[in-house]
Design an enzyme around this catalytic site. Structure first.
Site, PDB file in Angstrom:
ATOM      1  CD  GLU A 137      -3.176  -1.139   1.056  1.00  0.00           C
ATOM      2  OE1 GLU A 137      -3.518  -0.162   0.369  1.00  0.00           O
ATOM      3  OE2 GLU A 137      -3.955  -2.018   1.434  1.00  0.00           O
ATOM      4  CG  HIS A 163      -7.415  -5.464   8.957  1.00  0.00           C
ATOM      5  ND1 HIS A 163      -6.808  -6.559   8.350  1.00  0.00           N
ATOM      6  CD2 HIS A 163      -7.266  -4.433   8.085  1.00  0.00           C
ATOM      7  CE1 HIS A 163      -6.310  -6.202   7.174  1.00  0.00           C
ATOM      8  NE2 HIS A 163      -6.556  -4.921   6.993  1.00  0.00           N
ATOM      9  CD  GLU A 191     -14.670  12.897  26.995  1.00  0.00           C
ATOM     10  OE1 GLU A 191     -13.592  12.405  26.654  1.00  0.00           O
ATOM     11  OE2 GLU A 191     -14.929  13.238  28.159  1.00  0.00           O
ATOM     12  CG  HIS A 232      -9.913  -3.431   4.070  1.00  0.00           C
ATOM     13  ND1 HIS A 232      -9.269  -3.351   2.859  1.00  0.00           N
ATOM     14  CD2 HIS A 232      -8.926  -3.602   4.987  1.00  0.00           C
ATOM     15  CE1 HIS A 232      -7.971  -3.489   3.032  1.00  0.00           C
ATOM     16  NE2 HIS A 232      -7.732  -3.648   4.317  1.00  0.00           N
TER      17      HIS A 232
END
Ligand code: 2HA
Ligand code: ZN
Length: 315
Positions: A137, A163, A191, A232
């Site tokens: 990536e 993941h 929050e 994903h």
């Protein structure tokens, strides 16, 4: 082999060993190692799942340039030209490396790549020991780092992909739409709106490592510090590893609460927080939430048809 060759080999090995240790002890490397180790501890990195990068400061580069490869490696095309990243250096996880092993051997699990003056090619300058290479990536990291660098006037330096089960599960329950996901998360914990007032972006199901996933993520990352990838995982960014990891942690926790509440309530959660409550929280916490994620977005017809359909799903 003659003595001279043996000596040269020994010197090279000794130099490599010293360079590994010298760079591994730099605070920016230790911070990314800790992020990887913490992500592993959270259960967000099965097998070789996930990847991460840190964009070095000029001072970081100066502090370890003496340890970079003596012989420059060849430039390799990035599959993308990212002018915003021209001349930058990224510390990045190695392809196929397991987050569970990063702390044991940082110079194998991580490496530093230099981006050329056009932002279109890269070469390794440190790490990736044992003939490793950067994550598959890498182009995504360069593109997304570039988008966040521009969106934050240079403040953003960390891109972290993981993941986490609750986030992936959330994309089965809700559509991959930033507004819908953000509103569901904001309403789980008071929050959340303070931690990500800009909301989370979303990308529909896409091939891991693909240029399409990178481009859609970069687009979403122009106005979101975190982006959820349908089926994903999650991508979280920040100026520091603390910020990026902390953001991921909060998104994961909120997604887990959403799932727990749906299970407890037997389906659609009855959100106790209205948009007015969210607006009041934001005021009290001193943050300005993204306007089109609170109330009805300007481009939608409302409030009758589309709005009531949306509200039954989102709360
Ligand atoms: O690097 O998680 O998305 C492994 C991945 C790809
Ligand atoms: Zn992934």
């Amino acid at each position: 082999m003659d003595v001279r060759d043996l000596l040269d080999q020994g010197v090279t090995r000794a130099r490599d060993a010293v360079s590994s240790v010298a760079v591994e002890t730099r605070p920016f490397v230790r911070a990314l190692v800790r992020l990887c180790d913490d992500g592993w501890g959270q259960g967000w990195h099965e097998r070789n799942g996930g990847n991460a990068s840190y964009r070095l400061t000029d001072e970081d580069v100066r502090s370890c340039r003496a340890c970079f490869h003596e012989q420059p490696r060849p430039w390799q095309p990035l599959d993308a030209a990212v002018p915003a990243m021209a001349g930058e250096h990224l510390l990045v996880t190695a392809a196929g490396s397991y987050f569970r092993n990063v702390a044991d051997d940082p110079s194998r699990a991580l490496g530093i790549v230099e981006v050329d003056g056009a932002g279109a090619s890269w070469r390794p300058v440190w790490g990736f020991a044992g003939d490793g290479r950067p994550t598959s990536e890498l182009a995504s990291h360069v593109i997304i780092q570039g988008a966040r660098k521009e969106a934050t006037a240079g403040a953003s330096r960390v891109v972290y992909h993981c993941h986490p089960v609750p986030v992936i599960a959330l994309t089965f329950a809700l559509p991959a739409d930033g507004r819908t996901l953000t509103r569901a998360l904001w309403k789980t914990m008071t929050e959340c709106i303070m931690v990500f007032p800009g909301g989370v972006g979303a990308v529909p199901t896409a091939v891991p490592g693909s240029r399409r996933l990178a481009d859609l993520t970069a687009e979403a990352a122009r106005d979101h510090a975190a982006v959820i990838w349908a089926h994903h995982g999650l991508l979280a960014t920040g100026a520091t590893c603390d910020e990026a990891f902390g953001l991921a942690h909060v998104v994961v926790k909120a997604a887990a609460i959403y799932a727990e509440v749906r299970a407890l309530c037997g389906g659609e959660p009855a959100f106790p927080l209205s948009d007015d409550d969210l607006a009041e929280l934001a005021r009290g916490l001193g943050v300005t939430p993204r306007a089109d994620y609170l109330g009805w977005p300007a481009q939608r017809p409302g409030p009758a048809g589309a709005a009531s359909a949306a509200s039954s799903r989102e709360g």
